[in-house]
Motif scaffolding. Sequence first.
Motif, mmCIF file in Angstrom:
data_model
loop_
_atom_site.group_PDB
_atom_site.id
_atom_site.type_symbol
_atom_site.label_atom_id
_atom_site.label_comp_id
_atom_site.label_asym_id
_atom_site.label_seq_id
_atom_site.Cartn_x
_atom_site.Cartn_y
_atom_site.Cartn_z
ATOM 1 N N ASP A 120 0.802 -1.215 0.000
ATOM 2 C CA ASP A 120 0.000 0.000 0.000
ATOM 3 C C ASP A 120 0.842 1.275 0.000
ATOM 4 O O ASP A 120 0.369 2.345 0.361
ATOM 5 C CB ASP A 120 -0.953 0.010 1.184
ATOM 6 N N TYR A 123 1.937 5.805 -4.824
ATOM 7 C CA TYR A 123 2.370 5.458 -6.177
ATOM 8 C C TYR A 123 3.782 5.918 -6.497
ATOM 9 O O TYR A 123 4.490 5.267 -7.266
ATOM 10 C CB TYR A 123 1.373 5.991 -7.206
ATOM 11 N N GLN A 126 6.155 3.224 -5.505
ATOM 12 C CA GLN A 126 5.912 1.891 -6.041
ATOM 13 C C GLN A 126 6.882 1.593 -7.181
ATOM 14 O O GLN A 126 7.083 2.425 -8.071
ATOM 15 C CB GLN A 126 4.477 1.765 -6.560
ATOM 16 N N GLN A 174 -4.442 1.424 -3.326
ATOM 17 C CA GLN A 174 -3.183 1.374 -4.068
ATOM 18 C C GLN A 174 -3.512 1.625 -5.522
ATOM 19 O O GLN A 174 -4.380 0.950 -6.084
ATOM 20 C CB GLN A 174 -2.510 0.015 -3.865
ATOM 21 N N ALA A 288 -6.044 -2.772 0.189
ATOM 22 C CA ALA A 288 -4.596 -2.790 0.011
ATOM 23 C C ALA A 288 -3.882 -2.858 1.356
ATOM 24 O O ALA A 288 -2.871 -3.541 1.502
ATOM 25 C CB ALA A 288 -4.144 -1.544 -0.753
ATOM 26 N N ASP A 292 -1.399 -5.733 2.405
ATOM 27 C CA ASP A 292 -0.026 -5.431 2.792
ATOM 28 C C ASP A 292 0.329 -6.118 4.104
ATOM 29 O O ASP A 292 1.366 -6.759 4.239
ATOM 30 C CB ASP A 292 0.159 -3.920 2.909
#
Length: 310
Positions: A120, A123, A126, A174, A288, A292
């Motif tokens: 999670d 962005y 990520q 997410q 998310a 996680d």
Amino acid sequence: MNDGWNPPGLGGSVAVVTGASRGVGRGIALALGEAGATVYVTGRSTRGGERTESLPGTVDETADEVTARGGKGIAVRCDHRDPADNAALYERIAADHGRLDLLVNNAWGGYERSAEVPFDAPYWKQPMWRYELFEGSLRAQYDVTRHLTPLMLPLERALIVGISFSDGDIYLGQVGYDVFKTASDRMCKGFAHDLRKSKVTALSLHPGFVRTERVEAAWDALGSGPAAVVHTPEYVGRAVASLLADPAVAEWNGQVVSTGDLAVHYDFEDVDGKRPPAFRLEGRMTLATRMDRLNRVVAAAHASGAQQSR
């Protein structure tokens, strides 16, 4: 067990369940087997070969259990991200049966490598490999469906089921996960539109909180028991079997349906005799975040097991 399920008669039906080495896919394959169907069990984990994330379960074991329950299980090692594998699957089913009554798009590789980066994370933190896992999973669903649909078009009734999850306009916590799970539902809606002049129905099915091998590993590591709304993978399988047996299944074409709601509609329970309701996200605990926490615990459990085995 307190099981009063009377499986529908699906003898003569031919099905493909992708990603059926374990988890939801395995539960769907077993329920179809109990109803007498022939089930092509696909996945990347094989007996004597590699297993994704070293988790238990193989296509061979699932296929054996399908047969033991009264159906016919056929194990096929298949990476649905590979167009050649999907083309080979089509050729095999065309040669064996010349038809396909059911395709269940369950394979999803988006949870792999989850211990490396928090699931999670925002962005901008990520890695692109996670987006590519999501993208590859959706592309795999699209490709296997376009290959196998011609085997369904001549039939008087056939069914495509996409296993996914979303919850209306609630953000799934997410960006990539939210985008691709929503896209999976939308893709099934598109399939349904293109198939509207045929007798093939396409829909999305949302499981609830499923007691899979990954979840079991987390509970073992945490020392805590199941949530009240948890259900087995076979609860989802009973929903799929009920849909396939329903002569009026076309009424669901293009829709998003939940396992809990179908249990009420078709009057079935889980293997323990309970009927968990449709799963809904609650408060600020996003899916998310749940995933996680779950993935971190599972990763820790696997690491601990590997150390103990040395």
